[in-house]
Design an enzyme around this catalytic site. Structure first.
Site, PDB file in Angstrom:
ATOM      1  N   ASP A 183       0.900  -1.149   0.000  1.00  8.78           N
ATOM      2  CA  ASP A 183       0.000   0.000   0.000  1.00  8.78           C
ATOM      3  C   ASP A 183       0.939   1.198   0.000  1.00  8.78           C
ATOM      4  O   ASP A 183       1.598   1.473   1.007  1.00  8.78           O
ATOM      5  CB  ASP A 183      -0.878   0.007   1.256  1.00  8.78           C
ATOM      6  CG  ASP A 183      -1.894   1.135   1.222  1.00  8.78           C
ATOM      7  OD1 ASP A 183      -1.481   2.300   0.989  1.00  8.78           O
ATOM      8  OD2 ASP A 183      -3.098   0.885   1.417  1.00  8.78           O
ATOM      9  N   HIS A 184       1.033   1.876  -1.112  1.00  7.99           N
ATOM     10  CA  HIS A 184       2.140   2.837  -1.229  1.00  7.99           C
ATOM     11  C   HIS A 184       2.001   4.012  -0.251  1.00  7.99           C
ATOM     12  O   HIS A 184       2.977   4.682   0.038  1.00  7.99           O
ATOM     13  CB  HIS A 184       2.338   3.298  -2.680  1.00  7.99           C
ATOM     14  CG  HIS A 184       1.399   4.358  -3.144  1.00  7.99           C
ATOM     15  ND1 HIS A 184       0.137   4.091  -3.583  1.00  7.99           N
ATOM     16  CD2 HIS A 184       1.545   5.705  -3.239  1.00  7.99           C
ATOM     17  CE1 HIS A 184      -0.457   5.220  -3.926  1.00  7.99           C
ATOM     18  NE2 HIS A 184       0.365   6.222  -3.729  1.00  7.99           N
ATOM     19  N   HIS A 246      -5.710   3.049   1.178  1.00  9.68           N
ATOM     20  CA  HIS A 246      -4.829   4.115   1.655  1.00  9.68           C
ATOM     21  C   HIS A 246      -5.411   4.873   2.849  1.00  9.68           C
ATOM     22  O   HIS A 246      -4.733   5.112   3.843  1.00  9.68           O
ATOM     23  CB  HIS A 246      -4.561   5.132   0.536  1.00  9.68           C
ATOM     24  CG  HIS A 246      -4.072   4.506  -0.739  1.00  9.68           C
ATOM     25  ND1 HIS A 246      -3.214   3.447  -0.759  1.00  9.68           N
ATOM     26  CD2 HIS A 246      -4.313   4.810  -2.044  1.00  9.68           C
ATOM     27  CE1 HIS A 246      -2.946   3.121  -2.020  1.00  9.68           C
ATOM     28  NE2 HIS A 246      -3.609   3.932  -2.814  1.00  9.68           N
TER      29      HIS A 246
HETATM   30  C1  BG6 Z   1      -3.524   5.082  -6.392  1.00 15.98           C
HETATM   31  C2  BG6 Z   1      -4.864   5.233  -7.032  1.00 15.98           C
HETATM   32  O1  BG6 Z   1      -3.506   3.970  -5.528  1.00 15.98           O
HETATM   33  O2  BG6 Z   1      -3.210   6.256  -5.658  1.00 15.98           O
HETATM   34  C3  BG6 Z   1      -4.897   6.457  -7.917  1.00 15.98           C
HETATM   35  O3  BG6 Z   1      -5.173   4.082  -7.799  1.00 15.98           O
HETATM   36  C4  BG6 Z   1      -4.443   7.675  -7.171  1.00 15.98           C
HETATM   37  O4  BG6 Z   1      -6.198   6.669  -8.450  1.00 15.98           O
HETATM   38  C5  BG6 Z   1      -3.132   7.412  -6.440  1.00 15.98           C
HETATM   39  O5  BG6 Z   1      -4.286   8.714  -8.097  1.00 15.98           O
HETATM   40  C6  BG6 Z   1      -2.778   8.567  -5.532  1.00 15.98           C
HETATM   41  O6  BG6 Z   1      -1.496   8.383  -5.020  1.00 15.98           O
HETATM   42  P1  BG6 Z   1      -0.632   9.624  -4.522  1.00 15.98           P
HETATM   43  O7  BG6 Z   1       0.597   8.998  -3.953  1.00 15.98           O
HETATM   44  O8  BG6 Z   1      -0.359  10.461  -5.728  1.00 15.98           O
HETATM   45  O9  BG6 Z   1      -1.468  10.341  -3.513  1.00 15.98           O
END
Ligand code: BG6
Length: 497
Positions: A183-184, A246
Site C-alpha cells: 500500500d504505497h 490508503h
Molecule cells: C492510487 C490510485 O492507488 O493512488 C490512484 O489508484 C491515485 O487513483 C493514487 O491517483 C494517488 O497516489 P498519490 O501517492 O499520488 O497520492
C-alpha cells in the site's frame, strides 16, 4: 540493516507500473548504494521481449527514468541495466513454469543471489493465485535454501469476499509471513510519522482521546481526473481505489492503541484492532446520513474546459461510479467513543493535497468572552502531501487592550531538513521487503477488516435505488451535500482557501 543478496522477479514486467514506479525505485536504491552486492531483476510477462528490449523500455528509453539521470552517466546506467533480464511467459500466466524456473535457477547460480527471491505480482489480482500455484509447483515457495517472498499489488480484492478469496488462494502456497501486500501510502514518510508523532512524544498522546478530541478530519484531494484509467476506475470508484486501502491505513494509525514495541507484528496487531473497532454501518438510514458519493461534471474553470467523468475514455456514459466519496463514521472503543471521523477523497478537486486534521475540544469554560476562539478550535494538522509537515493552531493574545484572541501557527516542514534525502514510497517499501521487514505492508486480517467496513457502504451505493451520485464541477471541493456532512458551522478545512 543488511540486505542479503537476492533476485527480484517481476510478473507483469511489461506493464506500466514496472516502468513508472518499480524500475525507478530500484534505480534509486542502486544510486543510493542500498542494493546488495549481488542483485538481479528478472522481468516476466506475456510480451515477447529480449533482455535488451526490456532494458530499453524500462531504462534507456523510459521517460520515467530520464528525469533522474544526468548526462555523462552512461556507464553507470549501463551497469544498472545489466542487472535487468527478461523472460517471456508465453501467451498465458497459467502455463508451464519450467522455463522460468530454469531461468531463475541459472541466473541465481551465475549471479550468486543465494536462492533469495522476491516475486513481485504486478498483474491483475485474478492472476495472483495462478502465479502462486505455478511457483509452488516448481518448488519456488520452498525456504529450505534461501528465503522466498511475494509482494502483491493493489487492488487487493474488490469486496470482502474477493479479498478473502485472494488471501486463501495465496496462503495455499505461501505462508502469511512470506506475503507482502503493498500500500504505497505506508511508504510515505508523513504517514509513518503519524506513529512517531503519537508514540515518541509525551505532549500529544495524553490528549489523544475522546476527552480532548472533538473530531477527526481527513481530506485526500487530487486535481487530476481519471486520466487514462477509465476502464479500471469505472469498475472501482473512489471508495475502492483510495478509501478501503490508503485512507483506512491512515485511519488505523490515528486510531490504534500504543503497540508494545515497534515490531511488524506488534504494530499490525494494533492496526487490526483499530480497523475492527470501526463501527460498521448496516442500516440504510445510517448509511444515507453518513455516506455521500459524487462525480465530477464538465466545467470551464480558469478558461480551461475540463471533461466530465462520464465523457472520459472507457467510462460508461451513464456511469454512477463515484469520483468523490465522503464518509462519517465512529470508532467503537474506549478511546474514541462518540468522536466522529470525517474522511473524504476525490478527483478533480482544486488542488492535490492529503491532510489529517485533529480538532481538539474547546476549553470547557471560556473566560475571554469576546474571543471567537470557540469556533476556532485548537488543531493539529498533519500534512501528508505535498509540503509535508505538521502544524499546531493555537490561540494567542492580540496585542493591545483587552483580551482579544487570535489563532497562531506553530509549524514544522520536512523541507527544512534539507540534508535528508526522503525516499520515495516504492523505494522505501521495496527496500523493506528486501530486508524482510513487513511493518509497512498490510497483513491479511487488516485488509479483511478494512473490507468488512467498506462492503456495506458499497452494497448500499450499488444496490439501493435511493442513492444518488451528486455532480460537482471539476475544480471545486465536491458536492454541496459533502459539505453538509460535517454538522454545524465547522465545515471541512479546505487547504489553501
Ligand atoms: C492510487 C490510485 O492507488 O493512488 C490512484 O489508484 C491515485 O487513483 C493514487 O491517483 C494517488 O497516489 P498519490 O501517492 O499520488 O497520492
Amino acid at each position: 540493516n543488511k540486505t542479503a543478496n537476492q533476485m527480484l522477479v517481476i510478473f507483469g514486467a511489461s506493464g506500466d507500473l514496472t516502468a513508472r514506479k518499480l524500475v525507478p525505485a530500484i534505480f534509486n536504491l542502486y544510486k543510493g548504494k542500498h542494493l546488495p552486492e549481488k542483485f538481479v531483476v528478472l522481468g516476466a510477462s506475456r510480451s515477447n521481449l529480449s533482455n535488451e528490449e526490456f532494458r530499453k523500455k524500462v531504462v534507456h528509453e523510459s521517460k520515467y527514468l530520464k528525469e533522474r539521470v544526468k548526462e555523462g552517466q552512461e556507464d553507470f546506467i549501463k551497469a544498472f541495466s545489466d542487472k535487468l533480464f527478461y523472460e517471456d511467459l508465453g501467451k498465458d500466466y497459467d502455463t508451464d513454469y519450467t522455463n522460468i524456473a530454469k531461468r531463475i535457477k541459472d541466473l541465481n547460480e551465475k549471479y550468486g543471489t543465494e536462492d533469495n527471491f522476491i516475486f513481485y505480482f504486478s498483474t491483475p489480482p485474478n492472476l495472483y493465485e495462478v502465479i502462486a500455484k505455478n511457483l509452488s509447483d516448481q518448488g519456488l515457495n520452498d525456504e529450505t535454501k534461501g528465503w522466498k517472498r511475494l509482494i502483491v499489488e493493489k487492488p487487493f480484492g474488490y469486496s470482502l469476499e474477493t479479498a478473502q478469496g485472494l488471501n486463501k488462494g495465496l496462503q495455499k502456497y505461501f505462508n502469511e509471513s512470506q506475503i507482502y501486500r503493498i500500500d504505497h501510502y505506508l511508504g510515505k514518510e508523513t504517514v509513518q510519522n503519524l506513529l512517531v508523532t503519537r508514540f515518541s512524544n509525551s505532549i500529544f498522546e495524553p490528549l489523544w482521546n475522546r476527552n480532548y478530541i472533538h473530531h477527526v478530519e481527513i481530506t485526500n484531494a487530487e486535481s487530476v481526473g481519471v486520466e487514462k484509467r477509465g476502464g479500471y476506475y469505472d469498475k472501482s470508484g473512489a471508495l475502492r481505489d483510495m478509501f478501503q486501502n490508503h485512507l483506512l491505513q491512515i485511519v488505523s494509525f490515528i486510531v490504534m492503541e500504543p503497540p508494545i514495541d515497534a515490531s511488524a507484528e506488534a504494530i499490525r496487531n494494533e492496526k487490526v484492532k483499530a480497523l475492527k473497532s470501526l463501527r460498521i454501518m448496516i442500516e440504510e438510514e445510517t448509511l444515507a446520513k453518513n455516506t455521500i458519493r459524487g462525480q465530477y461534471i464538465a466545467s470551464d474553470a480558469n478558461g480551461k474546459h475540463v471533461k466530465g467523468y462520464r465523457e472520459e475514455d472507457d467510462v460508461h456514459p451513464q456511469s454512477m461510479t463515484e469520483t468523490y466519496a465522503a464518509i462519517k463514521f465512529y470508532v467503537d472503543n474506549w478511546r474514541w467513543k462518540d468522536v466522529p471521523f470525517y474522511v473524504r477523497t476525490a478527483k478533480r478537486m482544486p488542488t492535490k493535497v492529503t491532510e489529517v486534521v485533529i480538532h481538539f475540544e474547546s476549553p470547557h469554560h471560556q473566560i475571554f468572552k469576546d474571543s471567537d476562539m470557540n469556533n476556532k478550535d485548537n488543531k493539529l494538522i498533519i500534512r501528508i502531501q505535498p509540503d509535508e509537515g505538521i502544524m499546531i493552531k493555537f490561540g494567542v493574545k492580540v496585542p493591545g487592550q483587552g483580551f482579544k484572541v487570535e489563532r497562531a501557527n506553530l509549524d514544522f516542514y520536512y523541507s527544512s531538513l534539507s540534508e535528508t534525502n526522503v525516499m520515495e514510497a516504492y523505494e522505501r517499501l521495496l527496500l523493506d521487503a528486501m530486508q524482510g521487514d513487513a511493518t509497512l505492508y498490510a497483513r491479511a486480517d487488516e485488509v479483511e477488516a478494512a473490507w468488512s467496513f467498506v462492503d456495506p457502504i458499497l452494497n448500499y451505493w450499488e444496490n439501493s435505488p435511493d442513492v444518488r451520485t451528486y455532480g460537482y464541477s471539476a475544480g471545486v471541493w465536491g458536492p454541496k451535500n459533502g459539505d453538509d456532512l460535517i454538522e454545524g458551522s465547522m465545515g471541512w478545512r479546505n487547504p489553501g482557501e
